[in-house]
Design a protein around this motif. Structure first.
Motif, PDB file in Angstrom:
ATOM      1  N   CYS B 162       0.816  -1.219   0.000  1.00  0.00           N
ATOM      2  CA  CYS B 162       0.000   0.000   0.000  1.00  0.00           C
ATOM      3  C   CYS B 162       0.845   1.262   0.000  1.00  0.00           C
ATOM      4  O   CYS B 162       0.401   2.305  -0.462  1.00  0.00           O
ATOM      5  N   GLY B 163       2.051   1.166   0.576  1.00  0.00           N
ATOM      6  CA  GLY B 163       2.927   2.335   0.606  1.00  0.00           C
ATOM      7  C   GLY B 163       2.842   3.158   1.877  1.00  0.00           C
ATOM      8  O   GLY B 163       3.470   4.215   1.973  1.00  0.00           O
ATOM      9  N   ALA B 164       2.098   2.680   2.868  1.00  0.00           N
ATOM     10  CA  ALA B 164       1.990   3.426   4.126  1.00  0.00           C
ATOM     11  C   ALA B 164       3.364   3.610   4.769  1.00  0.00           C
ATOM     12  O   ALA B 164       3.659   4.653   5.359  1.00  0.00           O
ATOM     13  N   CYS B 165       4.216   2.582   4.635  1.00  0.00           N
ATOM     14  CA  CYS B 165       5.557   2.643   5.228  1.00  0.00           C
ATOM     15  C   CYS B 165       6.334   3.834   4.676  1.00  0.00           C
ATOM     16  O   CYS B 165       7.019   4.551   5.410  1.00  0.00           O
ATOM     17  N   VAL B 166       6.211   4.050   3.366  1.00  0.00           N
ATOM     18  CA  VAL B 166       6.907   5.169   2.727  1.00  0.00           C
ATOM     19  C   VAL B 166       6.299   6.489   3.189  1.00  0.00           C
ATOM     20  O   VAL B 166       7.000   7.445   3.513  1.00  0.00           O
ATOM     21  N   ALA B 167       4.967   6.514   3.234  1.00  0.00           N
ATOM     22  CA  ALA B 167       4.275   7.745   3.598  1.00  0.00           C
ATOM     23  C   ALA B 167       4.591   8.170   5.025  1.00  0.00           C
ATOM     24  O   ALA B 167       4.639   9.357   5.338  1.00  0.00           O
ATOM     25  N   ALA B 168       4.822   7.198   5.894  1.00  0.00           N
ATOM     26  CA  ALA B 168       5.058   7.520   7.305  1.00  0.00           C
ATOM     27  C   ALA B 168       6.504   7.915   7.567  1.00  0.00           C
ATOM     28  O   ALA B 168       6.798   8.571   8.563  1.00  0.00           O
ATOM     29  N   CYS B 169       7.405   7.537   6.680  1.00  0.00           N
ATOM     30  CA  CYS B 169       8.840   7.710   6.939  1.00  0.00           C
ATOM     31  C   CYS B 169       9.278   9.127   6.611  1.00  0.00           C
ATOM     32  O   CYS B 169       8.940   9.663   5.557  1.00  0.00           O
ATOM     33  N   LYS B 170      10.046   9.726   7.501  1.00  0.00           N
ATOM     34  CA  LYS B 170      10.515  11.097   7.228  1.00  0.00           C
ATOM     35  C   LYS B 170      11.467  11.123   6.047  1.00  0.00           C
ATOM     36  O   LYS B 170      11.685  12.162   5.435  1.00  0.00           O
ATOM     37  N   ASN B 171      12.082   9.965   5.727  1.00  0.00           N
ATOM     38  CA  ASN B 171      12.989   9.899   4.566  1.00  0.00           C
ATOM     39  C   ASN B 171      12.288   9.317   3.333  1.00  0.00           C
ATOM     40  O   ASN B 171      12.922   9.070   2.329  1.00  0.00           O
ATOM     41  N   SER B 172      11.025   9.033   3.446  1.00  0.00           N
ATOM     42  CA  SER B 172      10.295   8.333   2.374  1.00  0.00           C
ATOM     43  C   SER B 172      11.029   7.070   1.951  1.00  0.00           C
ATOM     44  O   SER B 172      11.207   6.791   0.767  1.00  0.00           O
ATOM     45  N   SER B 173      11.476   6.334   2.920  1.00  0.00           N
ATOM     46  CA  SER B 173      12.210   5.102   2.613  1.00  0.00           C
ATOM     47  C   SER B 173      11.241   3.960   2.318  1.00  0.00           C
ATOM     48  O   SER B 173      10.182   3.854   2.928  1.00  0.00           O
ATOM     49  N   ALA B 174      11.647   3.110   1.379  1.00  0.00           N
ATOM     50  CA  ALA B 174      10.823   1.944   1.031  1.00  0.00           C
ATOM     51  C   ALA B 174      11.419   0.670   1.614  1.00  0.00           C
ATOM     52  O   ALA B 174      11.129  -0.431   1.151  1.00  0.00           O
ATOM     53  N   MET B 175      12.239   0.832   2.650  1.00  0.00           N
ATOM     54  CA  MET B 175      12.980  -0.321   3.169  1.00  0.00           C
ATOM     55  C   MET B 175      12.058  -1.421   3.710  1.00  0.00           C
ATOM     56  O   MET B 175      12.335  -2.601   3.552  1.00  0.00           O
ATOM     57  N   LEU B 176      10.964  -1.049   4.363  1.00  0.00           N
ATOM     58  CA  LEU B 176      10.095  -2.093   4.923  1.00  0.00           C
ATOM     59  C   LEU B 176       9.457  -2.892   3.793  1.00  0.00           C
ATOM     60  O   LEU B 176       9.392  -4.128   3.840  1.00  0.00           O
ATOM     61  N   PHE B 177       9.018  -2.200   2.755  1.00  0.00           N
ATOM     62  CA  PHE B 177       8.421  -2.874   1.595  1.00  0.00           C
ATOM     63  C   PHE B 177       9.433  -3.818   0.939  1.00  0.00           C
ATOM     64  O   PHE B 177       9.137  -4.991   0.695  1.00  0.00           O
ATOM     65  N   VAL B 178      10.617  -3.303   0.661  1.00  0.00           N
ATOM     66  CA  VAL B 178      11.631  -4.128  -0.021  1.00  0.00           C
ATOM     67  C   VAL B 178      12.043  -5.291   0.868  1.00  0.00           C
ATOM     68  O   VAL B 178      12.188  -6.431   0.420  1.00  0.00           O
ATOM     69  N   SER B 179      12.192  -5.014   2.160  1.00  0.00           N
ATOM     70  CA  SER B 179      12.658  -6.070   3.062  1.00  0.00           C
ATOM     71  C   SER B 179      11.637  -7.197   3.172  1.00  0.00           C
ATOM     72  O   SER B 179      11.996  -8.359   3.363  1.00  0.00           O
ATOM     73  N   ALA B 180      10.354  -6.862   3.049  1.00  0.00           N
ATOM     74  CA  ALA B 180       9.337  -7.900   3.180  1.00  0.00           C
ATOM     75  C   ALA B 180       9.544  -8.964   2.103  1.00  0.00           C
ATOM     76  O   ALA B 180       9.488 -10.171   2.374  1.00  0.00           O
ATOM     77  N   LYS B 181       9.806  -8.541   0.881  1.00  0.00           N
ATOM     78  CA  LYS B 181       9.999  -9.517  -0.209  1.00  0.00           C
ATOM     79  C   LYS B 181      11.365 -10.202  -0.106  1.00  0.00           C
ATOM     80  O   LYS B 181      11.472 -11.422  -0.247  1.00  0.00           O
ATOM     81  N   VAL B 182      12.396  -9.418   0.174  1.00  0.00           N
ATOM     82  CA  VAL B 182      13.749 -10.002   0.282  1.00  0.00           C
ATOM     83  C   VAL B 182      13.775 -11.036   1.400  1.00  0.00           C
ATOM     84  O   VAL B 182      14.295 -12.140   1.255  1.00  0.00           O
ATOM     85  N   SER B 183      13.169 -10.687   2.514  1.00  0.00           N
ATOM     86  CA  SER B 183      13.170 -11.553   3.680  1.00  0.00           C
ATOM     87  C   SER B 183      12.388 -12.839   3.399  1.00  0.00           C
ATOM     88  O   SER B 183      12.842 -13.945   3.710  1.00  0.00           O
ATOM     89  N   GLN B 184      11.211 -12.684   2.804  1.00  0.00           N
ATOM     90  CA  GLN B 184      10.386 -13.864   2.478  1.00  0.00           C
ATOM     91  C   GLN B 184      11.205 -14.857   1.655  1.00  0.00           C
ATOM     92  O   GLN B 184      11.262 -16.052   1.966  1.00  0.00           O
ATOM     93  N   LEU B 185      11.849 -14.371   0.610  1.00  0.00           N
ATOM     94  CA  LEU B 185      12.538 -15.285  -0.302  1.00  0.00           C
ATOM     95  C   LEU B 185      13.883 -15.740   0.259  1.00  0.00           C
ATOM     96  O   LEU B 185      14.388 -16.800  -0.101  1.00  0.00           O
TER      97      LEU B 185
END
Lengths: 637, 250
Positions: B162-185
């Protein structure tokens, strides 16, 4: 209308293997010369687009969402069936086939259903290889659960989010092909017409939902994986954007529409809370494993549930169907809830609800066990209703959930328009008059991964690649029609919003073509719907402009198609003078109120052919031949 | 309930936007937040005004379409909940409610409350998959996975993008989104052969898209409707360093 189902000769278990061998192939060097358009990016469309690209075809894939990952397949909860027989409990391809035919109330095609059961096991292998995190046992192998309508455990699952995980698997395969340049993806793009040149599907007309630009795309074949038409009822468990437009436009271009009256009403949904309601939420039917369904015995009993003693409750499913009890199939459970509410014994606002009570389960198993089994569903229920289902019984009511009818396809998944293929919920072929739980995911992926990629090659091998001109008069005409329609919608500037018309249509459909239907009601609906339609074209107000992002314009176009399609559904329901699966005609029931099928006159697929504006559509018939199963009356008593 | 709604209106990506205030008199506490916006739109259409456009689809918290900053918080005041599953009973009679689109350079506003999140798709296209084609794969039970690994992979895989992680981050980081897929695999044997290449490609694409870096404030975890843990960011970092220092470039 040519309804040759092209079912291969030979014994049931050899048909698909033989057919695969007999079909013509396109050589690897030639595949890259062909271009295929796939509409929809759900389980069927997404898996088909990815697989066709892997094979070397050039693919363009369109979806109306902002990303292919959001298609509504994502909302499926319970699981996916496959004849793996991992638990060793006696499952087999034939048993899955038989359960599906019986569950569909003997209104589906034997050969298609057998093939579905046959490829089901490969789906699990494929998804696992993609990294789909199915539930596992401590030994590291895959877990299974049981599901309605079956006596074996053949359902694979990923918590209550199986649809999401399978869709993200297909999305990952699709993403890989987009990254490789083999698929060109068009998100936020809506199909507004199918273009037929020389009798064959050769392209589409689309609207870019951000810029409003209308454009043409051509291809050597078109695949529709555009889902079902449940939103004709306004309130359903479908996503807000789900629509019938692509399928209906194809119908108007000559594709036969099969069994439009077959609709599945799911028994365990959260009841409507007010007129502001925009959609309904389903809870997995696994809840019925431990919950007991009841209503007060007395009409209009307004006491809170805990004050009604056991002796004054009617556990109607247990009473009527002692051997299946609360696990009676979906159509039967839904209809019984309606009966109870119609008799004035419903609970909650407006009396449109029945209790699903876990008090006994909590006493028997403890709250902790119930929480482990259903925690996420209880949480969701509480969020929406603000009631704690651990303390008060849930209130549930049936809601429109899935549509078994769809565009008619032959064994090759090709519609009556050559080159136009239809997959997933958008076609009609596998579920007959009622779909079993955990079979929708199976069918979407079977079509997309394992059936269409073979059969489309057989069609393309006979086609000269890139043999149409994008400036051909057929493209010209189709685009002009789309533009004119948009302009007309914007120019009316009446008084009512598209949503208001949608709600009105939905009410008519629900009242007369919903859980129970009868001649008088259907005739009334067939009279009423054209009136609403006429008012729509004179009095709808579409704000904004054709250029740029305009959600009201998108909605108006979809509602306009529903306003025509709803009438077709009612016509089909009127002619089918029997009760089967999700289609219950009140005139055709036994003394105990059970559905009475008429195999003599209606063991066929009804296929509707468009005859032009203002003319009644023609009804054709594909007779269903059963060589491997015998007709039987479904009994769950 | 009566509420004062301050909604962000912006005609196009290049136009300037501003808040527009509307009063809603008869809001039912049982309405979802999006149904409240529906009723605003009905009101606007009635008054011959242009309704507010916003992304939404499944309305049951799983498709990830809805994307509203409500009173400055991505998806609003209730934790573990998307805007479509938020109900008006979370607000009080007389409340002022501010509704904005996601705010991030990598998510440009298209119109009103709608943003362009296609950067997420391009990150996935760069490597968020296992490179297997249809057919020719082993039997599912030929790949055993320890239950705890499968469960943890599933925790990560529930991301709805959804992108909430990016919207909430003061740096607009997508790390939580990217990590979710990297971590899963990374947790599954199926993902092992490509793990080094995958994490490098996805991080590279994330930077290309203009998402910022992670400075460990964990706002992302706090707003994530699927409550995905920042532990996956730790695993992402580990995967990334391992790939950079010991991985083979290909």
């Amino acid at each position: 209308m040519n309804l040759d189902s092209k079912i291969p000769e030979g014994p049931l278990s050899e048909k698909w293997q033989k057919h695969k061998f007999n079909m013509k192939l396109v050589s690897p060097a030639n595949k890259r010369k062909y271009h295929v358009i796939v509409v929809g990016s759900g389980l069927a469309g997404g898996s088909a687009a990815a697989t066709l690209a892997e094979l070397g075809y050039n693919v363009s894939c369109f979806c109306y969402q902002d990303s292919p990952r959001r298609a509504h397949s994502i909302a499926a909860q319970g699981g996916i069936n496959a004849a793996k027989n991992y638990p060793g409990d006696g499952d087999s391809v034939f048993r899955l086939f038989y359960d599906t035919i019986k569950g569909g109330d003997f209104r589906s095609r034997e050969a298609n259903v057998y093939r579905l059961a046959e490829v089901s096991a490969s789906i699990i292998d494929q998804a696992t290889a993609q990294g789909v995190p199915f539930a596992r046992e401590y030994g590291g192998l895959l877990a299974n659960r049981s599901f309605g309508g079956a006596q074996v455990s053949r359902t694979f699952y990923a918590r209550g989010q199986t649809g999401q995980q399978l869709l993200l698997g297909a999305y990952s395969a699709l993403s890989r092909q987009i990254g490789l340049g083999q698929v060109k993806m068009y998100p936020r793009t809506e199909i507004l017409d199918v273009v037929v040149v020389g009798g064959k599907a050769k392209g589409v007309i689309v609207r870019d939902m951000v810029t409003g630009k209308i454009s043409r795309y051509k291809a050597d074949a078109v695949v529709l994986g555009t889902g079902g038409y449940g939103n004709v009822f306004y309130l359903s468990t479908n996503a807000m954007g789900c629509n019938v437009t692509a399928a209906y436009r194809a119908y108007k271009r000559g594709a036969g529409f099969a069994n439009p009256c077959y609709t599945q009403i799911h028994p365990t949904c959260i009841p409507v809370s007010g007129t502001h309601q925009s959609k309904l939420t389903l809870m997995s039917e696994s809840l019925r494993n431990d919950g007991r369904v009841w209503v007060p015995q007395q009409q209009g009993d307004s006491r809170p549930p805990h004050e009604i003693p056991d002796t004054e409750r009617d556990y109607y499913l247990e009473r009527k169907y002692p051997s299946f009890g609360n696990l009676a199939p979906r159509d039967i459970a839904s209809r019984s809830a309606k009966e109870a509410c119609d008799a004035g014994r419903g609970v909650g606002p407006g009396g449109l609800g029945v209790y699903l009570d876990f008090a006994d389960a909590i006493r028997r198993l403890g709250e902790q066990t119930v929480r482990e089994r259903y925690g996420n569903l209880f949480h969701m229920y509480q969020k929406i209703t603000d009631e704690n289902p651990y303390q008060v019984p849930m209130r549930i009511y049936p809601a429109v959930h899935y549509t078994m009818g769809g565009l008619w396809v032959d064994y090759n998944l090709q519609s009556t328009i050559p080159g136009l293929h239809v997959i997933g919920e958008a076609n009609f072929s596998d579920h007959g008059a009622n779909r079993l739980g955990a079979s929708a995911l199976m069918q979407g992926l079977a079509d997309g991964y394992f059936v269409l990629p073979y059969t489309i090659g057989n069609y393309l091998s006979g086609e000269v690649p890139d043999d149409v001109d994008i400036d051909a008069p057929e493209f010209e005409r189709a685009e002009k029609e789309v533009r004119d329609r948009m302009a007309q919608l914007l120019s009316i500037q009446g008084k009512k919003s598209p949503t208001a018309f949608h709600r009105e249509l939905g009410q008519v459909m629900w009242d007369h073509c919903g859980m129970a239907r009868n001649r008088a009601g259907l005739e009334k609906a067939i009279q009423r719907i054209p009136e609403i339609r006429e008012e729509f074209w004179q009095n709808v107000r579409v704000t904004g402009a054709g250029e740029g992002l305009n959600q009201q314009l998108e909605l108006a176009g979809r509602v306009a198609d529903f306003l025509e399609y709803g009438e077709l559904m009612c016509r089909d329901a009127l002619v089918r003078e029997e009760s089967c699966g999700g289609h219950f005609r009140e005139e055709y029931q036994s003394e105990e109120g059970e559905a009475v099928r008429n195999d003599q006159d209606f063991a066929h697929v009804a296929v509707w052919e468009y005859q032009g504006q203002g003319k009644d559509p023609a009804r054709h018939v594909e007779q269903l031949e059963y060589e491997n199963v015998k007709f039987a009356t479904r009994s769950y008593k | 309930m009566k509420i004062q709604l301050h909604v962000w209106r912006q005609e196009s990506p290049t136009a300037a936007g501003s808040f527009e205030t509307h009063v809603l008199d008869s809001v039912s506490p049982d309405m979802s937040f999006l149904e409240m916006l529906d009723s605003l739109n009905e009101q606007l259409i009635e008054a011959k005004k242009v309704p507010v456009d916003f992304d939404h689809d499944c309305r049951e918290g799983i498709c990830g379409s809805c994307s509203l900053n409500i009173n400055g918080v991505a998806h609003g005041p209730q934790s573990g909940t998307t805007a479509c599953q938020l109900h008006m009973r979370s607000f009080k009679d007389g409340d002022d409610i501010y509704v904005e689109p996601w705010r991030a350079n990598a998510f440009p506003v298209l119109k009103d409350l709608i943003t362009d999140r296609s950067g997420f798709d391009r990150i996935m296209q760069s490597g968020g998959f296992v490179s297997v084609s249809t057919a020719g794969v082993p039997d599912a039970n030929a790949i055993p996975v320890a239950k705890q690994d499968a469960d943890e992979a599933m925790d990560a895989a529930t991301c709805i993008g959804c992108g909430a992680c990016v919207a909430a981050c003061k740096n607009s980081s997508a790390m939580l989104f990217v990590s979710a897929k990297v971590s899963q695999l990374a947790l599954l044997p199926q993902g092992a052969p490509e793990r080094g290449r995958r994490v490098q490609a996805m991080i590279h694409q994330m930077d290309q898209e203009g998402f910022g870096h992670c400075s460990n404030t964990y706002e992302c975890e706090a707003v994530c409707p699927k409550e995905i843990s920042v532990r996956h960011i730790a695993r992402l970092n580990r995967e990334y360093f391992k790939a950079c220092f010991f991985g083979k470039e290909d």
